[in-house]
Design a protein around this motif. Structure first.
Motif, short mmCIF file in Angstrom:
data_model
loop_
_atom_site.label_atom_id
_atom_site.label_comp_id
_atom_site.label_asym_id
_atom_site.label_seq_id
_atom_site.Cartn_x
_atom_site.Cartn_y
_atom_site.Cartn_z
N VAL A 1 0.77 -1.16 -0.18
CA VAL A 1 0.05 -0.03 0.01
C VAL A 1 0.84 1.13 0.13
N ALA A 2 1.94 1.38 0.61
CA ALA A 2 2.92 2.26 0.80
C ALA A 2 3.34 2.82 -0.57
N PHE A 3 3.53 1.92 -1.27
CA PHE A 3 4.16 2.31 -2.61
C PHE A 3 3.38 1.90 -3.90
N LEU A 4 2.01 1.61 -3.72
CA LEU A 4 1.38 1.52 -4.71
C LEU A 4 1.11 2.70 -5.68
N PRO A 5 1.65 2.65 -6.89
CA PRO A 5 1.61 3.85 -7.68
C PRO A 5 0.84 5.04 -7.65
N ALA A 6 -0.72 4.50 -7.79
CA ALA A 6 -1.74 5.29 -7.79
C ALA A 6 -1.89 6.01 -6.53
N PHE A 7 -1.93 5.35 -5.51
CA PHE A 7 -1.78 5.97 -4.11
C PHE A 7 -0.81 6.72 -3.68
N LEU A 8 0.42 6.29 -4.22
CA LEU A 8 1.64 7.36 -4.06
C LEU A 8 1.35 8.64 -4.84
N VAL A 9 0.97 8.44 -6.05
CA VAL A 9 0.85 9.82 -6.77
C VAL A 9 -0.36 10.76 -6.08
N HIS A 10 -1.29 10.24 -5.71
CA HIS A 10 -2.34 10.94 -5.19
C HIS A 10 -2.14 11.33 -3.85
N THR A 11 -1.07 11.07 -3.24
CA THR A 11 -0.76 11.53 -1.91
C THR A 11 0.56 12.08 -1.87
N SER A 12 0.98 12.66 -2.92
CA SER A 12 2.23 13.34 -2.88
C SER A 12 2.15 14.81 -3.60
N ASP A 13 0.62 15.36 -3.18
CA ASP A 13 0.42 16.82 -3.52
C ASP A 13 -0.80 16.89 -2.87
N THR A 14 -1.59 18.09 -3.12
CA THR A 14 -2.57 18.51 -2.28
C THR A 14 -3.99 18.10 -2.96
N PHE A 15 -4.25 16.60 -3.14
CA PHE A 15 -5.23 15.99 -3.64
C PHE A 15 -5.93 15.51 -2.31
N LYS A 16 -7.18 15.55 -2.53
CA LYS A 16 -8.26 14.83 -1.40
C LYS A 16 -8.34 13.37 -1.25
N ASP A 17 -7.93 12.67 -2.30
CA ASP A 17 -7.82 11.31 -2.40
C ASP A 17 -7.47 10.40 -1.18
N GLY A 18 -6.27 10.93 -0.56
CA GLY A 18 -5.68 10.14 0.47
C GLY A 18 -6.41 10.25 1.67
N ILE A 19 -7.03 11.62 1.81
CA ILE A 19 -7.49 11.92 3.06
C ILE A 19 -9.06 11.18 3.06
N ASN A 20 -9.75 10.89 1.91
CA ASN A 20 -10.77 9.97 1.71
C ASN A 20 -10.47 8.74 2.20
N ALA A 21 -9.48 8.10 1.42
CA ALA A 21 -9.36 6.67 1.74
C ALA A 21 -8.94 6.41 3.15
N PHE A 22 -8.35 7.24 3.96
CA PHE A 22 -8.06 7.12 5.14
C PHE A 22 -9.44 7.04 6.00
N LEU A 23 -10.14 7.88 5.68
CA LEU A 23 -11.45 8.05 6.42
C LEU A 23 -12.34 6.80 6.26
N VAL A 24 -12.37 6.29 4.84
CA VAL A 24 -12.94 5.04 4.66
C VAL A 24 -12.55 3.95 5.21
N VAL A 25 -11.25 3.53 5.23
CA VAL A 25 -10.60 2.57 5.74
C VAL A 25 -10.80 2.46 7.37
N ALA A 26 -10.67 3.77 7.95
CA ALA A 26 -10.74 3.65 9.32
C ALA A 26 -12.14 3.48 9.73
N CYS A 27 -13.32 3.90 9.05
CA CYS A 27 -14.54 3.56 9.44
C CYS A 27 -14.83 1.99 9.32
N LEU A 28 -14.49 1.56 8.39
CA LEU A 28 -14.48 0.11 8.00
C LEU A 28 -13.66 -0.90 9.04
N GLY A 29 -12.42 -0.21 9.47
CA GLY A 29 -11.67 -1.05 10.62
C GLY A 29 -12.49 -0.91 11.81
#
Length: 416
Positions: free
Chosen positions: A150-178
């Motif tokens: 997960v840490a180095f999955l290219p799509a996730f890496l690219v979209h958490t290497s700038d001011t995108f919201k995708d990483g924030i969204n993914a964190f909240l989703v996985v935390a809720c399901l967890g």
């Protein structure tokens, strides 16, 4: 000041790992997490902001809105700014306020510091993925393998290497399901309390994802109702009512009407034709019906970009990520079969997010680049099942613990 924030967030990253894992696990995980943190800063400087791949758009938009939020605070005082104060913040208030806080502290544009915030959240997500994988039955080597993946999955890496919201969204989703999965293992009102701010924040990042997490939440609660006291059921009901009330106050419309409005907009022919403009756009022969040509749309949603597709450099690089995604899907099917054998409830918690989300995105499919980003949470949740497939016993077999087997204290993701 911008570099001070980066150093501070680096220290927070170290503290987060040690606070979340025991000493032995933390010592193993920390080097990977720190590497993931700094790689994102490097990619931000050398790739995202250098124009090498010519990718981006939303990242610059959120940075501009963050400047507007900081300017509002300078005029009106510090408070959570919503679309009522700045209309352009519609449905993305949390990222813009978060980046606005960094801009406010720095006193001007701070793309590197804002990216450090996103990188910290991405690293936090990696740790959460590790712990959720342990919770649902993955052994430590499999969970650690998942963390690296997960840490180095290219799509996730690219979209958490700038001011995108995708990483924030993914964190909240996985935390809720967890938290939902943890409650299935062992019910705790405290975990429901933790869900309230997470769902509220998710509503202000990507509202429809609240409903995608709602199905697993409802199923998770219903599966444990026989083990709850009357008091527990009352508390659970009240907490769910509080969440709905908070969402109700998030805007002029009810949460359900807002979700329907977003779905109608995303499925509309106008929106899909607009999204299809550009090098990675796709048009389907569906006669303007969002549910038409559903089979091809589903294939594109799950499997694009295909190896034979032409397009931008970013799309070509995306094929690397898709190759890994194919492997994850294969592993997830195997993992799902194993999880079915010892805990079907946990399997349904994950599947009730994966399948409805995939179907909803398929009805709005019109752009490979867009769907490539949108399915990131689906990829991450699916990868949890893959970790089950990677699990082995100490003797090298494939037997997993039964549902009746005791779960060690440190395996419970959010027990503390």
């Amino acid at each position: 000041m911008e570099y001070v924030i980066v150093v501070t967030l680096t220290a927070l990253c170290v503290l987060m790992v040690h606070a979340s894992l025991d000493t032995r696990e933390a010592n193993r995980v920390l080097p990977v997490v720190l590497a993931a943190f700094f790689v994102r800063l490097i990619v931000h400087v050398l790739v995202m902001r250098s124009g090498v791949i010519g990718y981006g758009g939303d990242n610059h938009t959120y940075q501009t809105r963050a400047l507007e939020v900081a300017a509002y605070w300078n005029r009106e005082g510090f408070r959570f700014v919503t679309s009522d104060q700045i209309g352009s913040l519609y449905s993305v208030e949390v990222p813009c306020n978060l980046f606005g806080a960094v801009v406010y502290l720095v006193g001007g544009p701070a793309p590197l510091a804002c990216t450090a915030v996103v990188a910290l959240i991405a690293c936090g997500l990696c740790v959460v993925m590790y712990r959720v994988a342990r919770l649902i039955g993955a052994d430590e080597p499999a969970a650690f393998r998942l963390l690296i993946f997960v840490a180095f999955l290219p799509a996730f890496l690219v979209h958490t290497s700038d001011t995108f919201k995708d990483g924030i969204n993914a964190f909240l989703v996985v935390a809720c399901l967890g938290l939902v999965a943890s409650n299935v293992r062992r019910f705790d009102v405290g975990k429901l309390l933790m869900l309230v701010p997470l769902l509220w924040a998710l509503w202000h990042v990507r509202p429809y994802m609240v409903f995608m997490c709602g199905l697993p939440l409802i199923f998770g609660l219903s599966s444990i109702k026989r083990r709850l006291s009357v008091r527990g059921l009352v508390v659970s009901t009240v907490l769910l009512a509080v969440v709905l009330a908070l969402l109700e106050g998030a805007g002029g419309n009810s949460p359900f009407s807002m979700m329907q409005e977003q779905l109608d907009h995303g499925q509309s022919a106008v929106a899909r034709n607009a999204n299809a403009d550009g090098g990675s756009g796709v048009l389907f022969e569906d006669s303007g019906n969002a549910w038409g040509a559903f089979g091809p749309k589903l294939l594109y949603t799950l499997l694009a970009p295909f190896p034979w597709m032409s397009g931008s450099l970013a799309l070509q690089l995306g094929k690397i990520d898709t190759f890994f995604w194919y492997y994850l899907v294969y592993s997830a099917v195997r993992g799902a079969r194993r999880l079915w054998s010892y805990d079907r409830t946990l399997l349904f918690v994950l599947v009730l997010f994966i399948i409805p989300s995939t179907i909803a995105y398929a009805t709005t499919m019109a752009n490979v680049g867009l769907i490539f980003r949108q399915r990131i949470p689906i990829v991450l949740v699916t990868s949890l099942l893959a970790a089950i497939a990677w699990t082995r016993t100490e003797q090298g077999g494939q037997r997993l613990p039964s549902r009746s087997a005791p779960i060690r204290e440190r395996m419970d993701v959010f027990r503390k």
